[in-house]
Design a protein around this motif. Structure first.
Motif, PDB file in Angstrom:
ATOM      1  N   MET B   1       0.825  -1.208   0.000  1.00 28.81           N
ATOM      2  CA  MET B   1       0.000   0.000   0.000  1.00 28.81           C
ATOM      3  C   MET B   1       0.849   1.243   0.000  1.00 28.81           C
ATOM      4  N   ARG B  24     -13.473  -0.547 -14.799  1.00 25.72           N
ATOM      5  CA  ARG B  24     -12.714  -1.590 -14.111  1.00 25.72           C
ATOM      6  C   ARG B  24     -13.278  -1.931 -12.743  1.00 25.72           C
ATOM      7  N   GLY B  25     -13.863  -0.942 -12.089  1.00 26.29           N
ATOM      8  CA  GLY B  25     -14.404  -1.199 -10.759  1.00 26.29           C
ATOM      9  C   GLY B  25     -15.444  -2.288 -10.791  1.00 26.29           C
ATOM     10  N   SER B  26     -16.377  -2.143 -11.737  1.00 26.12           N
ATOM     11  CA  SER B  26     -17.428  -3.150 -11.813  1.00 26.12           C
ATOM     12  C   SER B  26     -16.866  -4.474 -12.286  1.00 26.12           C
ATOM     13  N   VAL B  29     -15.300  -6.359  -9.418  1.00 24.18           N
ATOM     14  CA  VAL B  29     -16.273  -6.963  -8.520  1.00 24.18           C
ATOM     15  C   VAL B  29     -16.917  -8.167  -9.192  1.00 24.18           C
ATOM     16  N   SER B 225     -26.280  -3.763   4.481  1.00 24.72           N
ATOM     17  CA  SER B 225     -24.964  -3.175   4.253  1.00 24.72           C
ATOM     18  C   SER B 225     -24.676  -2.058   5.241  1.00 24.72           C
ATOM     19  N   ALA B 226     -25.654  -1.219   5.520  1.00 25.76           N
ATOM     20  CA  ALA B 226     -25.471  -0.105   6.463  1.00 25.76           C
ATOM     21  C   ALA B 226     -26.844   0.301   7.001  1.00 25.76           C
ATOM     22  N   GLY B 291     -24.710  -9.571   6.344  1.00 26.59           N
ATOM     23  CA  GLY B 291     -25.622  -8.886   5.457  1.00 26.59           C
ATOM     24  C   GLY B 291     -24.955  -8.053   4.378  1.00 26.59           C
ATOM     25  N   GLY B 292     -25.789  -7.597   3.443  1.00 21.65           N
ATOM     26  CA  GLY B 292     -25.336  -6.649   2.440  1.00 21.65           C
ATOM     27  C   GLY B 292     -24.802  -7.249   1.167  1.00 21.65           C
ATOM     28  N   SER B 293     -24.336  -8.494   1.194  1.00 20.48           N
ATOM     29  CA  SER B 293     -23.838  -9.043  -0.052  1.00 20.48           C
ATOM     30  C   SER B 293     -24.077 -10.543  -0.129  1.00 20.48           C
ATOM     31  N   GLN B 342     -12.321 -10.375  -0.106  1.00 23.62           N
ATOM     32  CA  GLN B 342     -12.732  -9.054   0.370  1.00 23.62           C
ATOM     33  C   GLN B 342     -11.504  -8.140   0.546  1.00 23.62           C
ATOM     34  N   LEU B 349      -9.274  -1.518  -4.637  1.00 22.76           N
ATOM     35  CA  LEU B 349     -10.088  -0.307  -4.746  1.00 22.76           C
ATOM     36  C   LEU B 349      -9.373   0.861  -4.092  1.00 22.76           C
ATOM     37  N   ARG B 350      -8.686   0.581  -2.972  1.00 24.85           N
ATOM     38  CA  ARG B 350      -7.965   1.655  -2.300  1.00 24.85           C
ATOM     39  C   ARG B 350      -6.814   2.124  -3.154  1.00 24.85           C
ATOM     40  N   ARG B 352      -6.685   2.216  -6.289  1.00 25.00           N
ATOM     41  CA  ARG B 352      -7.232   3.078  -7.340  1.00 25.00           C
ATOM     42  C   ARG B 352      -7.477   4.469  -6.804  1.00 25.00           C
ATOM     43  N   ASN B 353      -7.950   4.518  -5.558  1.00 30.61           N
ATOM     44  CA  ASN B 353      -8.200   5.808  -4.945  1.00 30.61           C
ATOM     45  C   ASN B 353      -6.949   6.628  -4.817  1.00 30.61           C
TER      46      ASN B 353
END
Lengths: 516, 358
Positions: B1, B24-26, B29, B225-226, B291-293, B342, B349-350, B352-353
């Protein structure tokens, strides 16, 4: 003082879209709002300013339908309305951008924006292509380069905030409420946001803008409402005000008298942190704290301040770096070792992490020393009570009986119990994370006086705080954290709102280049 | 990182074109989801091949049909459970609901012979839906954690079942008591495939389509998810959670009818212990327990894999004990895999950020 008596001279043009009249809201014993008022006109940008704890966020939550007011009325187009829940507020045309992003990490960016309002095909099916298209159109308008299909998980705080902004823009809001939206944004992003806010204003919407940055407030807003301690202070045209006048109204007293940090000549270096890194959370964090010194870790929410002190204390693991207390290196990952070496951590969330709410005051106060106080492995309630009584006296804890559950105390007194719990371990370094969050003003200054007194006695104090006045008032040095890195080290003499905020938003960093 | 963090980052303007971060993000995933589900398929294929090598008759028509029949019931349960788990809840009472619904539908056929099969199915589902309504109401309205609520109703529903059977003096319903039309359902085939399995496939496709394509389906993911964000975005959290429990109950009821049709001998122990097996199927299938996924297709694959293990291991000459051990190992492997994927996704993803930011 020239407190304007009423919102008497607003621009006469706009019609009043939304108004709060004499709104009060209490949480337990703490009154967050008392007699608050606000008036938003069509086509105006209206600033709401006040210190942290002035009740701005509570007011926002009432507008958003999250909280219902205890007293007073909310008027929409002159008619009293009940914003029973967020859906009702939304239906009334009120869009809110919260201070802390509230996204669904597992869902895509586009779904986050259009949740519950996805474009539909026949048979109420979601139009996925339309969803991505609309999202892209929004991003183009905002100038954001985000992939609509990526999940929200892992977005930087700034990007999360842009998603929140896109969400608020995605429905035709008549009232746009922005609660410190710019805190995490860069200059370019702020400009784009303001361009959008202005175009909304021109199309007749009302914009409520909450910010600590006065240049932005005066740049964007037509009128300014000042709040203090949950109460309305004044509403005036921005052009009739100066920054000084606004600050005086916000504070209502001299800043320096608020936080009585006594000057102490710092002693030996007690805490030494070198190159502390936790991948993806913070990196290469180095600082020293001397005996008698109060060092504040300032920065935006989510910058990694709490994570750093948690790692120093050994609650969270770290990948690289060292922590030394009085020259002795600590083995990471063990709070027990940290405590033995003389570290104490008063955590951010006292209800969840600092106290066992159901246990008595005395049990809580002696929890850190239960082994030392025990005789033959057994704890006697008499010893506990004696110890607890001594500390409650020192810290002036106001409790009915020491055997009462700690949950019956007020927030400020609970915080004192947490402090007692840790001070009784006789630490050399005290780490306090948000020492006065959710505490009323009176007790706040008591906590400050206590910290100052402890420092004078030779304790090294590390304080994480989001309240800028607290940081500026209390700290001998301000360490500024931005996106997981220590970007500035500002001595008391040079520390002011601007220098800290600029560093925190990654714009005025003097260390960032050098530290590499 | 640390490499992307320390690299001098380009100015935001240079990256302003959306194409830069592109699709690319999608894709990333999507790929992880495919990897996840392919993993189950691979395990399944491996297991089948190994078993066939040891015992070529494993893939005989009757054997496969039996396997699909067993898988059908677990799959229907897993489909419903997935809906509940996605909302960050769990329903441990499904085994008892299955038992109650199986007994209720059996009783209906004994008491009023000549009831059309469709009515029997609907009655079983109604019994399950009422149980789900009770669970959901306590969870959503009273705010009690679903783990505790459904642990309680697990025993309560089973007790009700026993009470009913003993007071009606009908502790067991035998094949002889059931009408021929209903029994035919258990053995019927369409193009050689057992009808019960086809029912399960339809259930999975419908639930999967619903979760993906309808607003309320997406809201279930949002809630898990939240939860706080769900409340702030105006999602009627209580109503959605209640609905998930009712649908799950109805599907457990349907599973009860399928159970009656398949085994044709009913007592008050039907479905005992199924609840944890169902949760295991969902978790192995990649449904996140918090939950969430996760998808209902993954859960269905998980159900198929667990059922196959149960059938295959005896044929490999292994003690039945190994079935439980294998299921346990599989759950741990699935959780480890999920965690690894995960972390990988988060790191990507990080990364990429960090490149995109200042």
């Amino acid at each position: 003082m020239d407190h304007a008596s009423a919102p008497a001279a607003p621009p006469a043009e706009g019609r009043v879209v939304l108004a709060l009249e004499d709104v009060g809201k209490s949480f337990g014993a703490v009154a967050a709002l008392r007699g608050a008022q606000l008036e938003l006109r069509a086509g105006e940008a209206h600033a709401l300013v006040g210190e942290n704890g002035a009740g701005k966020s509570t007011l926002v939550k009432i507008l958003a339908g999250v909280h219902g007011p205890d007293t007073g009325r909310v008027l929409l187009d002159g008619q009293p309305v009940t914003l029973a829940d967020p859906a009702a507020a939304r239906a009334a045309g009120i869009a809110v951008i919260y201070q802390e992003p509230t996204l669904f990490p597992d869902l895509s960016v586009a779904e986050n924006i259009f949740m519950g309002r996805q474009p539909l095909l026949s048979g109420r099916r979601i139009d996925r292509r339309g969803l991505a298209q609309r999202c892209r159109a929004l991003f183009d308008r905002l100038g954001v380069a985000l992939d609509p299909d990526r999940p929200a998980r892992g977005l930087s705080i700034a990007d999360q905030q842009m998603v929140e902004i896109a969400k608020a823009l995605s429905f035709d809001a008549r009232v746009l409420v922005m609660d410190e939206p710019t805190a995490a944004l860069s200059g370019v992003e702020v400009e784009r946001l303001f361009a959008v806010a202005r175009s909304l204003r021109e199309s007749g919407a009302a914009v409520l803008f909450i910010s600590h940055r006065f240049d932005e407030v005066f740049d964007l807003c037509d009128r300014i409402t000042v709040m203090r301690d949950g109460q309305w202070v004044s509403t005036d045209l921005a052009r009739d005000l100066t920054v000084d006048a606004v600050v005086r109204r916000m504070v209502g007293r001299e800043v320096s008298s608020l936080f009585p940090k006594t000057d102490v000549t710092p002693g030996e270096v007690v805490l030494e942190v070198r190159g502390l890194t936790r991948r993806g959370v913070f990196s290469d964090v180095s600082f020293d704290v001397r005996a008698g010194e109060i060092v504040a870790l300032a920065g935006l929410v989510g910058a990694g301040r709490s994570e750093i002190v948690r790692a120093v204390f050994g609650v969270d693991p770290y990948d690289a770096g060292t922590v030394r207390v009085a020259g002795k290196e600590l083995r990471g990952g063990s709070p027990a070792v940290a405590m033995a070496a003389g570290l104490a951590l008063v955590p951010e969330d006292r209800r969840q992490q600092g106290l066992v709410m159901e246990l008595s005051v005395e049990r809580n106060a002696t929890l850190t020393r239960r082994w030392k106080l025990a005789r033959g492995g057994l704890l006697s309630s008499r010893t506990e009570r004696a110890q607890a009584a001594e500390w409650s006296k020192r810290l002036q804890v106001k409790a009915g009986k020491l055997s009462d559950p700690v949950s019956t105390l007020s927030g400020g007194n609970q915080q004192k119990v947490v402090l007692a719990k840790w001070l009784s371990t006789e630490p050399r370094v005290l780490i306090v994370d948000e020492p006065t969050r959710g505490i009323d003003v009176g007790t706040k200054s008591e906590v400050h006086r206590l910290l100052s007194q402890l420092a004078a006695e030779g304790l090294a104090v590390v304080m994480v705080s989001s309240e800028l006045p607290e940081v500026l008032g209390m700290a001998d040095r301000v360490l500024v954290v931005s996106e997981g890195r220590l970007v500035d080290d500002i001595p008391r003499a040079r520390a002011d709102e601007d220098s800290v905020m600029l560093a925190a938003t990654g714009q005025g960093s003097s260390l960032a280049g050098g530290a590499r | 990182m640390s490499a992307p963090l320390t690299k001098p980052a380009p100015l935001p303007e240079e990256l302003a074109a959306p194409e830069r971060t592109g699709r690319r993000g999608s894709a990333l995933v999507q790929r992880l989801v495919v990897v996840r589900e392919l993993g189950i398929v691979a395990a399944l294929v491996l297991l089948v091949v190994a078993t066939v090598v040891a015992n070529p008759r494993f893939l005989s028509g009757q054997n496969v049909r039996d396997l699909l029949l067993s898988a059908a019931i677990l799959t229907v349960l897993a489909a419903g459970q997935t809906m509940v788990i996605i909302t960050r809840n769990v329903d441990l009472s499904v085994g008892s609901v299955l038992g109650l619904s199986a007994y209720a539908s059996g009783t209906l056929m004994v008491v009023t012979p000549g009831t059309p099969v469709v009515v029997v199915v609907l009655a079983g589902m109604a019994v399950g839906a009422v149980c789900g309504l009770l669970n959901g109401a306590i969870v959503a309205v009273a705010g009690v954690p679903s783990l505790v609520v459904t642990l309680g109703t697990l025993y309560a529903f089973r007790g009700l079942d026993s009470l009913w059977a003993s007071s009606a003096d009908r502790l067991q319903i035998n094949a002889a008591d059931l009408p021929g039309g209903f029994k035919a359902l258990g053995t019927a085939r369409l193009l050689g495939v057992p009808v019960l399995f086809l029912v399960a496939v339809v259930v999975v496709l419908v639930v999967g389509y619903y979760l993906r394509t309808f607003r309320s389906g997406r809201e279930l993911y949002g809630i898990g998810s939240a939860p706080e964000a769900a409340r702030l975005s105006g999602i009627p959290v209580g109503r959605r959670v209640l609905t998930a429990f009712v649908v799950n109950g109805a599907l457990a009821g349907l599973a009860g009818v399928l159970y009656a049709a398949r085994f044709q001998t009913l007592d008050t122990t039907a479905g005992t212990g199924q609840e944890l097996f169902v949760v295991a199927a969902a978790v192995v299938g990649g449904v996140a327990i918090f939950g969430g996924s996760g998808s209902v297709y993954g859960a269905a694959l998980g159900a198929l894999l667990l059922t196959t293990i149960g059938t295959a291991l005896p044929q490999l000459g292994l003690d039945p004990f190994w079935r439980d051990a294998a299921v346990g190992g599989l759950i741990l492997a699935a959780i480890a895999l999920d965690r690894a994927l995960q972390l990988r996704l988060a790191a990507r993803l990080r990364g990429r950020n960090a490149r995109r930011d200042r």
